[in-house]
Write a protein that holds these residues in place. Structure first.
Motif, PDB file in Angstrom:
ATOM      1  N   LEU A 141      -5.821  11.396-130.754  1.00  0.00           N
ATOM      2  CA  LEU A 141      -5.954  12.849-130.657  1.00  0.00           C
ATOM      3  C   LEU A 141      -7.390  13.228-130.320  1.00  0.00           C
ATOM      4  N   GLY A 142      -7.560  14.034-129.293  1.00  0.00           N
ATOM      5  CA  GLY A 142      -8.874  14.493-128.891  1.00  0.00           C
ATOM      6  C   GLY A 142      -9.641  13.520-128.018  1.00  0.00           C
ATOM      7  N   GLN A 143      -9.035  12.403-127.678  1.00  0.00           N
ATOM      8  CA  GLN A 143      -9.730  11.394-126.882  1.00  0.00           C
ATOM      9  C   GLN A 143      -9.841  11.847-125.437  1.00  0.00           C
ATOM     10  N   THR A 144     -11.063  11.767-124.868  1.00  0.00           N
ATOM     11  CA  THR A 144     -11.272  12.190-123.485  1.00  0.00           C
ATOM     12  C   THR A 144     -11.071  11.046-122.493  1.00  0.00           C
ATOM     13  N   GLY A 145     -11.230   9.836-122.957  1.00  0.00           N
ATOM     14  CA  GLY A 145     -10.970   8.662-122.116  1.00  0.00           C
ATOM     15  C   GLY A 145      -9.902   7.795-122.757  1.00  0.00           C
ATOM     16  N   ASN A 146      -9.481   6.809-122.060  1.00  0.00           N
ATOM     17  CA  ASN A 146      -8.436   5.934-122.598  1.00  0.00           C
ATOM     18  C   ASN A 146      -8.807   4.472-122.323  1.00  0.00           C
ATOM     19  N   PRO A 147      -9.810   3.956-123.046  1.00  0.00           N
ATOM     20  CA  PRO A 147     -10.224   2.576-122.798  1.00  0.00           C
ATOM     21  C   PRO A 147      -9.147   1.581-123.229  1.00  0.00           C
ATOM     22  N   ALA A 148      -9.035   0.513-122.474  1.00  0.00           N
ATOM     23  CA  ALA A 148      -8.070  -0.542-122.813  1.00  0.00           C
ATOM     24  C   ALA A 148      -8.703  -1.460-123.845  1.00  0.00           C
ATOM     25  N   ARG A 149      -8.109  -1.502-125.026  1.00  0.00           N
ATOM     26  CA  ARG A 149      -8.623  -2.337-126.110  1.00  0.00           C
ATOM     27  C   ARG A 149      -7.767  -3.600-126.222  1.00  0.00           C
ATOM     28  N   PHE A 150      -8.443  -4.726-126.334  1.00  0.00           N
ATOM     29  CA  PHE A 150      -7.736  -6.003-126.416  1.00  0.00           C
ATOM     30  C   PHE A 150      -6.776  -6.014-127.599  1.00  0.00           C
ATOM     31  N   SER A 151      -5.547  -6.483-127.336  1.00  0.00           N
ATOM     32  CA  SER A 151      -4.538  -6.548-128.385  1.00  0.00           C
ATOM     33  C   SER A 151      -4.163  -7.987-128.714  1.00  0.00           C
ATOM     34  N   ALA A 152      -3.745  -8.763-127.703  1.00  0.00           N
ATOM     35  CA  ALA A 152      -3.299 -10.134-127.953  1.00  0.00           C
ATOM     36  C   ALA A 152      -3.192 -10.901-126.652  1.00  0.00           C
ATOM     37  N   VAL A 153      -3.244 -12.217-126.769  1.00  0.00           N
ATOM     38  CA  VAL A 153      -2.975 -13.104-125.642  1.00  0.00           C
ATOM     39  C   VAL A 153      -1.547 -13.605-125.773  1.00  0.00           C
ATOM     40  N   GLN A 154      -0.740 -13.329-124.779  1.00  0.00           N
ATOM     41  CA  GLN A 154       0.658 -13.738-124.808  1.00  0.00           C
ATOM     42  C   GLN A 154       0.782 -15.231-124.469  1.00  0.00           C
ATOM     43  N   PRO A 155       1.838 -15.886-124.952  1.00  0.00           N
ATOM     44  CA  PRO A 155       2.034 -17.302-124.603  1.00  0.00           C
ATOM     45  C   PRO A 155       2.190 -17.493-123.096  1.00  0.00           C
ATOM     46  N   ASP A 156       1.683 -18.602-122.597  1.00  0.00           N
ATOM     47  CA  ASP A 156       1.884 -18.935-121.181  1.00  0.00           C
ATOM     48  C   ASP A 156       3.368 -19.109-120.901  1.00  0.00           C
ATOM     49  N   LYS A 157       3.731 -18.879-119.651  1.00  0.00           N
ATOM     50  CA  LYS A 157       5.103 -19.108-119.219  1.00  0.00           C
ATOM     51  C   LYS A 157       5.076 -19.866-117.897  1.00  0.00           C
ATOM     52  N   ILE A 158       5.994 -20.813-117.736  1.00  0.00           N
ATOM     53  CA  ILE A 158       6.161 -21.479-116.452  1.00  0.00           C
ATOM     54  C   ILE A 158       7.632 -21.428-116.062  1.00  0.00           C
ATOM     55  N   SER A 159       7.876 -21.458-114.781  1.00  0.00           N
ATOM     56  CA  SER A 159       9.254 -21.472-114.278  1.00  0.00           C
ATOM     57  C   SER A 159       9.297 -22.289-112.995  1.00  0.00           C
ATOM     58  N   PHE A 160      10.425 -22.932-112.772  1.00  0.00           N
ATOM     59  CA  PHE A 160      10.620 -23.733-111.570  1.00  0.00           C
ATOM     60  C   PHE A 160      12.107 -23.991-111.398  1.00  0.00           C
ATOM     61  N   SER A 161      12.466 -24.500-110.236  1.00  0.00           N
ATOM     62  CA  SER A 161      13.861 -24.818-109.920  1.00  0.00           C
ATOM     63  C   SER A 161      14.016 -26.320-109.763  1.00  0.00           C
ATOM     64  N   LEU A 162      15.138 -26.843-110.256  1.00  0.00           N
ATOM     65  CA  LEU A 162      15.446 -28.261-110.153  1.00  0.00           C
ATOM     66  C   LEU A 162      16.706 -28.456-109.326  1.00  0.00           C
ATOM     67  N   THR A 163      16.691 -29.499-108.513  1.00  0.00           N
ATOM     68  CA  THR A 163      17.871 -29.861-107.729  1.00  0.00           C
ATOM     69  C   THR A 163      18.452 -31.158-108.277  1.00  0.00           C
ATOM     70  N   PHE A 164      19.751 -31.143-108.534  1.00  0.00           N
ATOM     71  CA  PHE A 164      20.459 -32.329-109.013  1.00  0.00           C
ATOM     72  C   PHE A 164      21.389 -32.804-107.900  1.00  0.00           C
ATOM     73  N   ASP A 165      21.336 -34.100-107.590  1.00  0.00           N
ATOM     74  CA  ASP A 165      22.123 -34.627-106.488  1.00  0.00           C
ATOM     75  C   ASP A 165      22.948 -35.821-106.943  1.00  0.00           C
ATOM     76  N   GLY A 166      24.222 -35.796-106.624  1.00  0.00           N
ATOM     77  CA  GLY A 166      25.113 -36.894-106.973  1.00  0.00           C
ATOM     78  C   GLY A 166      25.754 -37.526-105.759  1.00  0.00           C
ATOM     79  N   THR A 167      25.204 -37.228-104.570  1.00  0.00           N
ATOM     80  CA  THR A 167      25.795 -37.771-103.337  1.00  0.00           C
ATOM     81  C   THR A 167      25.328 -39.195-103.056  1.00  0.00           C
ATOM     82  N   GLY A 168      24.237 -39.615-103.692  1.00  0.00           N
ATOM     83  CA  GLY A 168      23.678 -40.931-103.425  1.00  0.00           C
ATOM     84  C   GLY A 168      22.691 -40.945-102.282  1.00  0.00           C
ATOM     85  N   VAL A 169      22.472 -39.775-101.655  1.00  0.00           N
ATOM     86  CA  VAL A 169      21.538 -39.697-100.533  1.00  0.00           C
ATOM     87  C   VAL A 169      20.097 -39.857-101.013  1.00  0.00           C
ATOM     88  N   VAL A 170      19.809 -39.293-102.201  1.00  0.00           N
ATOM     89  CA  VAL A 170      18.450 -39.350-102.734  1.00  0.00           C
ATOM     90  C   VAL A 170      18.306 -40.607-103.580  1.00  0.00           C
TER      91      VAL A 170
END
Length: 231
Positions: free
Chosen positions: A55-84
């Protein structure tokens, strides 16, 4: 992804456990080595800030709250043809259903004693990630006349985790219990680097194996080596 000596390195996903001492213990015999490595993966890091105005704030500074856990993502290919061809030393099942089941036993099974999913280590080249499966979605694209799948693609997402002990160690970036990436300089030797990072030069054979080095006595300036955490 290839090692320093040019041999292919398969992405390996290994089950982990958290000891009473707060350390992460990798269960080496409970792992899954991919036959086909991902063509790409994404790594997300996020920092949260509190931007709620008062209330009454003229600016809105970003204050540090937390560091979120890292995330990784990727796609995997599964092959049963015997080609690989299956790389030497990889005992992945020949059938697509068996490959997915073997992977699921590592990343998806539920730890009944702790009432939560298992933790895993994902190791591939320079990537060393500890986390748990957040999502998996599988699309089957080729089938035998019997209906058994011959090829499938899975999209996976993992959320990272940090134990209380690791959180304390992160404040000390030189700790031997953290992963380190080092660029070799003129005059560096592997025992000397191990002494500098671990406080003990006798770890050089393990580091040489981790980096796929055969001639570890001759390090090239500019070469980048990776030193895994102890324990």
């Amino acid at each position: 992804m290839a090692t320093a000596n040019g041999t292919k390195q398969s992405m390996t996903i290994t089950r982990c456990s958290i000891g009473s001492d707060g350390k992460v213990y990798v269960e080496d015999k409970r792992n899954y080595k991919l036959v086909i490595n991902p063509s790409e993966f994404s790594h997300e890091r996020r920092i949260c800030y509190n931007t709620r105005p008062t209330l009454g704030q003229t600016g809105n500074p970003a204050r540090f709250s937390a560091v979120q856990p890292d995330k990784i993502s990727f796609s995997l290919t599964f092959d049963g043809t015997g080609v690989v061809p299956v790389p030497p030393g990889n005992d992945a099942p020949a059938e697509v259903a068996g490959q997915i089941e073997a992977l699921s036993r590592i990343i998806y099974d539920y730890d009944g004693a702790k009432h939560e999913p298992y933790h895993v280590q994902i190791l591939w080249g320079t990537l060393i990630f500890y986390g748990r499966l957040q999502k998996i979605s599988t699309q089957y694209t080729l089938f035998k006349p019997s209906g058994a799948p011959l090829r499938a693609k899975s999209d996976l997402g993992f959320v990272g985790f940090v134990t209380a002990r690791q959180g304390q160690l992160t404040a000390n970036r030189s700790s031997p219990d953290l992963s380190h990436s080092v660029e070799v300089r003129a005059g560096d030797t592997l025992p000397l680097l191990c002494l500098r990072i671990y406080g003990d030069s006798r770890y050089y054979p393990q580091v040489a194996r981790f980096n796929g080095l055969r001639e570890f006595r001759r390090l090239e300036p500019g070469q980048r080596l990776h030193f895994p955490p102890l324990g």
